[in-house]
Design a protein around this motif. Structure first.
Motif, PDB file in Angstrom:
ATOM      1  N   ALA A  18      -3.168  11.302 -33.163  1.00 13.43           N
ATOM      2  CA  ALA A  18      -4.175  12.185 -33.781  1.00 13.43           C
ATOM      3  C   ALA A  18      -4.787  13.127 -32.754  1.00 13.43           C
ATOM      4  CB  ALA A  18      -5.266  11.357 -34.461  1.00 13.43           C
ATOM      5  N   LEU A  31      -7.084  17.336 -39.696  1.00 18.13           N
ATOM      6  CA  LEU A  31      -6.469  17.281 -38.363  1.00 18.13           C
ATOM      7  C   LEU A  31      -7.534  17.470 -37.275  1.00 18.13           C
ATOM      8  CD1 LEU A  31      -3.258  19.394 -39.091  1.00 18.13           C
ATOM      9  CD2 LEU A  31      -3.359  16.920 -38.712  1.00 18.13           C
ATOM     10  N   ALA A  33     -14.932   9.814 -35.891  1.00 17.61           N
ATOM     11  CA  ALA A  33     -15.649  11.013 -35.459  1.00 17.61           C
ATOM     12  C   ALA A  33     -17.144  10.884 -35.754  1.00 17.61           C
ATOM     13  CB  ALA A  33     -15.070  12.253 -36.139  1.00 17.61           C
ATOM     14  N   ALA A  87      -8.578   8.221 -37.384  1.00 20.38           N
ATOM     15  CA  ALA A  87      -9.406   8.787 -36.310  1.00 20.38           C
ATOM     16  C   ALA A  87     -10.601   9.551 -36.865  1.00 20.38           C
ATOM     17  CB  ALA A  87      -8.555   9.693 -35.421  1.00 20.38           C
ATOM     18  N   ARG A 134     -10.863  16.862 -37.592  1.00 20.24           N
ATOM     19  CA  ARG A 134     -11.729  15.674 -37.559  1.00 20.24           C
ATOM     20  C   ARG A 134     -11.025  14.529 -36.851  1.00 20.24           C
ATOM     21  NH1 ARG A 134     -12.058  14.626 -43.347  1.00 20.24           N
ATOM     22  NH2 ARG A 134     -13.160  12.704 -42.859  1.00 20.24           N
ATOM     23  N   GLY A 135      -9.727  14.378 -37.093  1.00 17.03           N
ATOM     24  CA  GLY A 135      -8.954  13.329 -36.432  1.00 17.03           C
ATOM     25  C   GLY A 135      -8.919  13.534 -34.928  1.00 17.03           C
ATOM     26  N   ALA A 136      -8.699  14.777 -34.503  1.00 23.44           N
ATOM     27  CA  ALA A 136      -8.650  15.065 -33.062  1.00 23.44           C
ATOM     28  C   ALA A 136     -10.008  14.782 -32.421  1.00 23.44           C
ATOM     29  CB  ALA A 136      -8.218  16.510 -32.824  1.00 23.44           C
ATOM     30  N   ALA A 137     -11.095  15.108 -33.150  1.00 29.45           N
ATOM     31  CA  ALA A 137     -12.443  14.847 -32.632  1.00 29.45           C
ATOM     32  C   ALA A 137     -12.689  13.345 -32.499  1.00 29.45           C
ATOM     33  CB  ALA A 137     -13.491  15.488 -33.546  1.00 29.45           C
ATOM     34  N   GLY A 138     -12.280  12.578 -33.507  1.00 38.80           N
ATOM     35  CA  GLY A 138     -12.459  11.122 -33.456  1.00 38.80           C
ATOM     36  C   GLY A 138     -11.631  10.513 -32.337  1.00 38.80           C
ATOM     37  N   ARG A 139     -10.402  11.002 -32.187  1.00 39.48           N
ATOM     38  CA  ARG A 139      -9.546  10.505 -31.116  1.00 39.48           C
ATOM     39  C   ARG A 139     -10.165  10.810 -29.738  1.00 39.48           C
ATOM     40  NH1 ARG A 139      -6.429   6.813 -28.855  1.00 39.48           N
ATOM     41  NH2 ARG A 139      -5.605   7.683 -26.944  1.00 39.48           N
ATOM     42  N   ARG A 184     -13.261  11.161 -29.095  1.00 40.84           N
ATOM     43  CA  ARG A 184     -14.444  10.323 -28.912  1.00 40.84           C
ATOM     44  C   ARG A 184     -14.061   8.910 -28.489  1.00 40.84           C
ATOM     45  NH1 ARG A 184     -18.669   8.743 -33.312  1.00 40.84           N
ATOM     46  NH2 ARG A 184     -20.369   8.207 -31.910  1.00 40.84           N
ATOM     47  N   ILE A 185     -13.033   8.341 -29.098  1.00 35.28           N
ATOM     48  CA  ILE A 185     -12.665   6.963 -28.755  1.00 35.28           C
ATOM     49  C   ILE A 185     -11.992   6.919 -27.385  1.00 35.28           C
ATOM     50  CG2 ILE A 185     -10.348   6.761 -29.791  1.00 35.28           C
ATOM     51  CD1 ILE A 185     -11.364   4.090 -30.940  1.00 35.28           C
ATOM     52  N   SER A 240      -4.601  10.631 -38.186  1.00 34.77           N
ATOM     53  CA  SER A 240      -5.769  11.518 -38.272  1.00 34.77           C
ATOM     54  C   SER A 240      -6.819  10.940 -39.218  1.00 34.77           C
ATOM     55  CB  SER A 240      -5.358  12.909 -38.773  1.00 34.77           C
ATOM     56  OG  SER A 240      -4.479  13.531 -37.866  1.00 34.77           O
TER      57      SER A 240
END
Lengths: 285, 285
Positions: free
Chosen positions: B213, A267, B192, B188, A269-274, A276-277, B185
């Motif tokens: 996410a 969760l 990251a 996403a 890592r997903g929030a971090a990727g989201r 970033r995008i 997630s």
């Protein structure tokens, strides 16, 4: 740039033609289906192509598996001074073009990152590419005027160029487009057989997640097939994450701390990727 | 319905309070954090609760793990004639309430299918529930007036009620909300650590897929933990689909027809599920 040839008057080709027409560029239209050319002409996308003196740029907007043969044919008849395509994968297309003996100095492979769920010239829109990234993948032997012509095209369409090697492009689109499409399909597939009551509880979240799954399965099979290995690699990583999360959730009711941390880590890592995008979107806008 | 008590003035509780205030319903506010009550009052959500004669309905809008204890306490002091909660899982909450000895005739578990990425009373909006489904899961011993009070609440918030057993609810939300969140997630998470160039090529599709996410990992860990088994089951099916697709794509370059059909079948099932949920949205609107 005064004259452009569009080969393939589907959604993408016709949208490019409309954007060029708005800037007063002369557009010639060709398609193996005369009805598609007629429909594009009705939209004001240009005139039917009559071979003659070379145009400034030929844009080949046909399915990936036909791009190389089309470029080869156009180069043989001297249709244009520069060539590009819009296929969503680049290594396979470039490989095929090389095998056919295409001139890679005047052919600059490219890929506009835009689309719609509907297809065909009637779904075309002149602003389809506005504010969107448009990848171009010139080979080392690319001629400067040909590259400049494609950059002109991208600018006239209101898109912003992202130049990168074809291999990097294919890995990137596997990550930001092709594998996300399959993941969206895997979520949507669960809804195909769910009870009506379950669908009645659906909110905006699952509608966002599954939007792209509405795309044409035949078109997407072609896209995934042409970029098979990079997509498979991303899907394997996603499948491993989902399986590990499922397994951790099975262990949770017993109060397993390590299991909770496995779920929490995905969760986060997903929030971090989201994040970033979302930031990349703001910078690109 | 003239007086409602909201316990927990976060995003959901305060949004309900604002919707009720708009209809002239008297709203009393309570939260273990006095700052949250003050923030909700500043939004015009009502007045601080002072225990006295019972209100018509108490809405417990606290994290799932605290719902049962809160309902039990309120029932013990006779705070309301009817009670509901808004937790995103129902079986765990109902089980805990049963173990504490809550009166299940006046407590009607419910769950509004709405939310936002931002939390807290400052993110609240009176139209948060408008046009959205709102599940209610009365037990067999539920009293008709209590059920009617919750249906009143749902109507005043502009939502539409979906009545179903708690077990069906939990499986449904695993399918249409919780597992899709984990899938989002997993998509996403790939972004990251992707190269910046890859993010530069991201279009609207992956932004749609990864929007949810961005939700709070701690909140979602609670939600997934409380609905662990149904979510795990859906995730296992998704992981199997993704792994099978990856394996088929690995087999594709050799021209394996069966492999292509495996990929195509998932895309078609996904398109069918997407079509179904798009239709459900139109009917619900």
């Amino acid at each position: 740039m005064t004259r452009v040839l569009i080969v393939g008057t589907g959604l993408i080709g016709t949208s490019i033609a409309l954007a060029l027409r708005r800037h007063g560029v002369g557009v010639a239209l060709a398609d193996h289906d005369p009805d598609a050319v007629r429909a594009a002409r009705r939209r004001g996308a240009g005139q039917a192509w009559r071979p003659g003196s070379p145009v400034d740029l030929a844009v080949v907007a046909v399915p990936p598996e036909h791009v190389a043969a089309q470029i080869h044919h156009l180069q043989r008849v001297g249709a244009a001074r520069a060539y590009t395509d819009v296929a969503s994968v680049k290594q396979a297309v470039i490989g095929a073009a090389g095998r056919l003996g295409c001139d890679m100095s005047t052919y600059i492979p490219s890929h506009p990152m835009a689309g719609r769920e509907r297809r065909g010239p009637d779904a075309a829109a002149e602003d389809l590419f506005r504010g969107r990234p448009w990848a171009l993948c010139p080979l080392p032997q690319a001629a400067a005027p040909a590259r400049a012509a494609v950059l002109d095209l991208i600018g006239l369409c209101g898109a912003h160029p992202v130049e990168l090697p074809a291999a990097d492009h294919d890995q990137a689109v596997a990550c930001v487009s092709h594998a996300p499409h399959v993941a969206s399909s895997a979520v949507a597939a669960r809804l195909a057989e769910a009870p009506a009551q379950a669908l009645a509880l659906a909110g905006t979240g699952v509608r966002d997640v599954t939007r792209v799954a509405g795309g044409d399965p035949a078109l997407w099979l072609d896209i995934l097939t042409a970029n098979a290995a990079p997509v498979a690699e991303v899907l394997e990583a996603m499948a491993a994450d989902l399986a590990a999360t499922a397994s951790a959730l099975r262990g949770l009711p017993a109060g397993d701390r390590a299991a909770a941390e496995t779920v929490a880590a995905l969760l986060r890592r997903g929030a971090a990727g989201r994040h970033r995008i979302a930031q990349a979107g703001r910078e690109g806008a």
